[in-house]
Motif scaffolding. Structure first.
Motif, PDB file in Angstrom:
ATOM      1  N   VAL A  73       0.829  -1.208   0.000  1.00 42.18           N
ATOM      2  CA  VAL A  73       0.000   0.000   0.000  1.00 42.18           C
ATOM      3  C   VAL A  73       0.862   1.256   0.000  1.00 42.18           C
ATOM      4  O   VAL A  73       0.520   2.275  -0.601  1.00 42.18           O
ATOM      5  N   SER A  74       1.984   1.210   0.662  1.00 42.03           N
ATOM      6  CA  SER A  74       2.795   2.417   0.859  1.00 42.03           C
ATOM      7  C   SER A  74       3.695   2.750  -0.323  1.00 42.03           C
ATOM      8  O   SER A  74       4.431   3.731  -0.287  1.00 42.03           O
ATOM      9  N   ASP A  75       3.674   1.951  -1.378  1.00 43.06           N
ATOM     10  CA  ASP A  75       4.665   2.086  -2.438  1.00 43.06           C
ATOM     11  C   ASP A  75       4.687   3.471  -3.090  1.00 43.06           C
ATOM     12  O   ASP A  75       5.731   4.104  -3.182  1.00 43.06           O
ATOM     13  N   SER A  76       3.537   3.950  -3.569  1.00 45.35           N
ATOM     14  CA  SER A  76       3.563   5.212  -4.316  1.00 45.35           C
ATOM     15  C   SER A  76       2.316   6.071  -4.163  1.00 45.35           C
ATOM     16  O   SER A  76       2.260   7.159  -4.732  1.00 45.35           O
ATOM     17  N   ALA A  77       1.332   5.634  -3.435  1.00 42.46           N
ATOM     18  CA  ALA A  77       0.070   6.373  -3.371  1.00 42.46           C
ATOM     19  C   ALA A  77       0.213   7.658  -2.546  1.00 42.46           C
ATOM     20  O   ALA A  77       0.782   7.653  -1.458  1.00 42.46           O
ATOM     21  N   GLU A  78      -0.326   8.748  -3.087  1.00 41.00           N
ATOM     22  CA  GLU A  78      -0.370  10.010  -2.348  1.00 41.00           C
ATOM     23  C   GLU A  78      -1.531  10.017  -1.363  1.00 41.00           C
ATOM     24  O   GLU A  78      -1.450  10.610  -0.288  1.00 41.00           O
ATOM     25  N   ILE A  79      -2.626   9.374  -1.755  1.00 43.20           N
ATOM     26  CA  ILE A  79      -3.807   9.280  -0.903  1.00 43.20           C
ATOM     27  C   ILE A  79      -4.242   7.824  -0.837  1.00 43.20           C
ATOM     28  O   ILE A  79      -4.276   7.128  -1.857  1.00 43.20           O
ATOM     29  N   VAL A  80      -4.572   7.353   0.362  1.00 43.04           N
ATOM     30  CA  VAL A  80      -5.085   6.001   0.550  1.00 43.04           C
ATOM     31  C   VAL A  80      -6.493   6.110   1.127  1.00 43.04           C
ATOM     32  O   VAL A  80      -6.694   6.680   2.208  1.00 43.04           O
ATOM     33  N   PHE A  81      -7.469   5.588   0.403  1.00 42.55           N
ATOM     34  CA  PHE A  81      -8.855   5.554   0.872  1.00 42.55           C
ATOM     35  C   PHE A  81      -9.108   4.182   1.483  1.00 42.55           C
ATOM     36  O   PHE A  81      -9.053   3.171   0.783  1.00 42.55           O
ATOM     37  N   ALA A  97       1.341   6.001   5.919  1.00 46.04           N
ATOM     38  CA  ALA A  97       1.325   7.352   6.490  1.00 46.04           C
ATOM     39  C   ALA A  97       2.747   7.852   6.739  1.00 46.04           C
ATOM     40  O   ALA A  97       3.062   9.024   6.486  1.00 46.04           O
ATOM     41  N   GLU A  98       3.624   6.961   7.215  1.00 43.67           N
ATOM     42  CA  GLU A  98       5.022   7.335   7.446  1.00 43.67           C
ATOM     43  C   GLU A  98       5.718   7.728   6.138  1.00 43.67           C
ATOM     44  O   GLU A  98       6.617   8.569   6.122  1.00 43.67           O
ATOM     45  N   CYS A  99       5.262   7.135   5.050  1.00 42.48           N
ATOM     46  CA  CYS A  99       5.840   7.442   3.734  1.00 42.48           C
ATOM     47  C   CYS A  99       5.216   8.685   3.105  1.00 42.48           C
ATOM     48  O   CYS A  99       5.541   9.027   1.965  1.00 42.48           O
ATOM     49  N   GLY A 100       4.314   9.330   3.832  1.00 40.12           N
ATOM     50  CA  GLY A 100       3.756  10.588   3.366  1.00 40.12           C
ATOM     51  C   GLY A 100       2.362  10.519   2.783  1.00 40.12           C
ATOM     52  O   GLY A 100       1.815  11.546   2.342  1.00 40.12           O
ATOM     53  N   ALA A 101       1.758   9.345   2.754  1.00 37.34           N
ATOM     54  CA  ALA A 101       0.408   9.225   2.193  1.00 37.34           C
ATOM     55  C   ALA A 101      -0.629   9.778   3.164  1.00 37.34           C
ATOM     56  O   ALA A 101      -0.492   9.663   4.391  1.00 37.34           O
ATOM     57  N   GLU A 102      -1.669  10.367   2.609  1.00 33.95           N
ATOM     58  CA  GLU A 102      -2.814  10.800   3.405  1.00 33.95           C
ATOM     59  C   GLU A 102      -3.785   9.623   3.516  1.00 33.95           C
ATOM     60  O   GLU A 102      -4.184   9.057   2.498  1.00 33.95           O
ATOM     61  N   ILE A 103      -4.166   9.249   4.737  1.00 29.80           N
ATOM     62  CA  ILE A 103      -5.113   8.152   4.951  1.00 29.80           C
ATOM     63  C   ILE A 103      -6.493   8.762   5.154  1.00 29.80           C
ATOM     64  O   ILE A 103      -6.706   9.548   6.079  1.00 29.80           O
ATOM     65  N   THR A 104      -7.424   8.421   4.286  1.00 28.09           N
ATOM     66  CA  THR A 104      -8.741   9.034   4.352  1.00 28.09           C
ATOM     67  C   THR A 104      -9.798   8.005   3.946  1.00 28.09           C
ATOM     68  O   THR A 104      -9.544   6.797   3.982  1.00 28.09           O
TER      69      THR A 104
END
Length: 461
Positions: A73-81, A97-104
């Protein structure tokens, strides 16, 4: 941000969606329409997804499926729904989230983009009926309304149709509220009792999730609270504008029950006589409370004439003390929505002093049954148990201070439980499926459980 502004911003960005279920499939379609590069994660196989697999691969969605669906999941997504059923603190999402993705979530995106007034309802019990009442009243008053959230269907797929003068009416579960950082214009909390303790870490986390429905309101926001529930009564000090209702005592400011009438008072004076509760079609004091909550939400938006018309016409929501049929002088009711002891308690009390034949039991949500045992002995003539919690419920009933040889029948199959209830019933009896537990041990959801009950009862000759 408008929908068009978001679409322009989102184009060609990489986003992930966890779960390809009812709530997220419309979201995926919306993201594709926005030009987003979507990766969808689901524990099911291509064969289990069936036509959905063909649809998504056909429009370029990258799919990560199977047992290890969360691994990348953390590979490249900017936003994770995330889907509501997945906790925010599972290792894969924490890493993302640690890799910078927004979890929403789909609901949070809808709140961000919806231009209309938003009215949302949560609570341990009564939220579906209350949400449906609010929607019904607003539609009767001439508003263009959209019904969604934990009821109806996800509204993100309709976001481009919704106008500023419309109203979005939403039912929100603790799963949906758990990570939300936005609140509706008008919020309703019907009550809070222990529930979903198999998913939440503890009762306090569950309470905190419910509070999110009003925690982010601005000074123009309003929350309707149940004064008779100790926890929701305590929410008053944390809200910008809290209005309470009570069916047990007169509130100098708020909605109360006086001589069979729902009234509104300010400064200790009754300002309006809104509704004679004897005109409410659906039975039970819990439904009177649902009406009080709904009235608080629509006050100022619809007239009292609309509220009274709704009371006379609204026949209720399926699986909520739903009358199925009468056979050989026995009435059968489907209350499959009752997935907690508090909900079943309300259903039993709706029949007054009449003792019923109760079918109960199901999946164990780690909710205690101690107090429920007392209620069963007070309101049940014969008890039929089925499912994983059968032993726990029987033990609570027999340990109750008012237990006096209540007939208890234990069944291993659901159909056998329904047939046992029929066999034990006599003319004049009421048989009700009101399980006090979730359905997941035997059924996909409470709707399937309720429909199965109705099918069995309707086949009786």
């Amino acid at each position: 941000m408008t929908v068009q502004e978001w679409k322009t911003w989102a184009k060609d960005r990489e986003m992930a969606v966890i779960g390809i279920g009812v709530s997220n499939l419309p979201l995926i379609r919306f993201l594709i329409d926005c030009g987003v590069k979507v990766t969808a994660h689901d524990k099911r196989t291509p064969e289990q997804l069936g036509e959905i697999y063909d649809e998504l691969t056909g429009v370029g969605v990258k799919l990560v499926l199977g047992e290890h669906y969360l691994d990348c999941v953390s590979d490249s997504a900017e936003i994770v729904f995330k889907t509501p059923g997945v906790r925010y603190d599972v290792p894969a999402l924490l890493k993302a989230a640690e890799c910078g993705a927004e979890i929403t979530s789909e609901m949070e995106l809808f709140f961000s983009l919806c231009p209309a007034k938003k009215i949302a309802v949560t609570g341990s019990d009564g939220k579906t009926t209350t949400t449906s009442l609010i929607y019904d009243m607003l539609c009767r008053a001439g508003y263009t309304c959209y019904l969604g959230g934990n009821i109806g269907h996800p509204l993100i797929g309709e976001i481009e149709k919704i106008q500023p003068g419309d109203v979005a009416v939403l039912e929100l579960s603790s799963f949906q509220l758990h990570t939300m950082k936005q609140s509706p214009d008008i919020a309703v909390v019907t009550n809070v009792t222990p529930n979903h303790l198999d998913w939440h870490k503890n009762f306090q986390e569950y309470i905190d999730a419910k509070k999110a429905i009003f925690a982010y309101q601005n000074e123009d926001g309003k929350v309707i609270l149940n004064f008779d529930n100790e926890i929701t009564r305590g929410f008053r000090t944390e809200a910008h504008c809290a209005v309470c209702f009570s069916s047990r005592e007169f509130l100098p400011n708020g909605y109360s029950l006086q001589n069979h009438h729902i009234v509104y008072a300010e400064g200790g004076q009754i300002k309006r006589d809104i509704l004679d509760i004897r005109d409410i079609y659906i039975p039970g004091m819990h439904n009177v409370e649902n009406y009080m909550a709904a009235i608080g939400a629509v006050d100022g938006l619809v007239g009292d004439d609309v509220i009274r018309e709704t009371a006379r016409d609204f026949k209720g929501v399926p699986h909520r003390i739903e009358f199925v049929r009468e056979l050989d002088g026995v009435k059968y009711y489907n209350d499959s929505i009752a997935s907690s002891p508090a909900r079943t308690t309300a259903g039993l009390k709706s029949f007054g002093t009449k003792k019923v034949i109760l079918i109960a039991g199901g999946y164990d949500k780690k909710i205690p049954f101690d107090d429920f045992g007392v209620v069963v002995n007070d309101h049940v003539k014969k008890l039929v148990l089925v499912g994983l919690t059968s032993e726990k419920i029987e033990a609570a009933v027999k340990a109750a201070r008012n237990y006096v040889d209540l007939p208890i029948f234990r069944c291993t199959e659901f159909e056998d439980a329904v047939c046992t209830a029929r066999k034990e019933a006599e003319p004049g009896d009421i048989v009700i499926l009101s399980p006090a537990c979730a359905s997941f041990d035997l059924f996909k959801n409470f709707e399937v459980r309720g429909n199965t009950f109705k099918e069995i009862v309707n086949q009786f000759e």
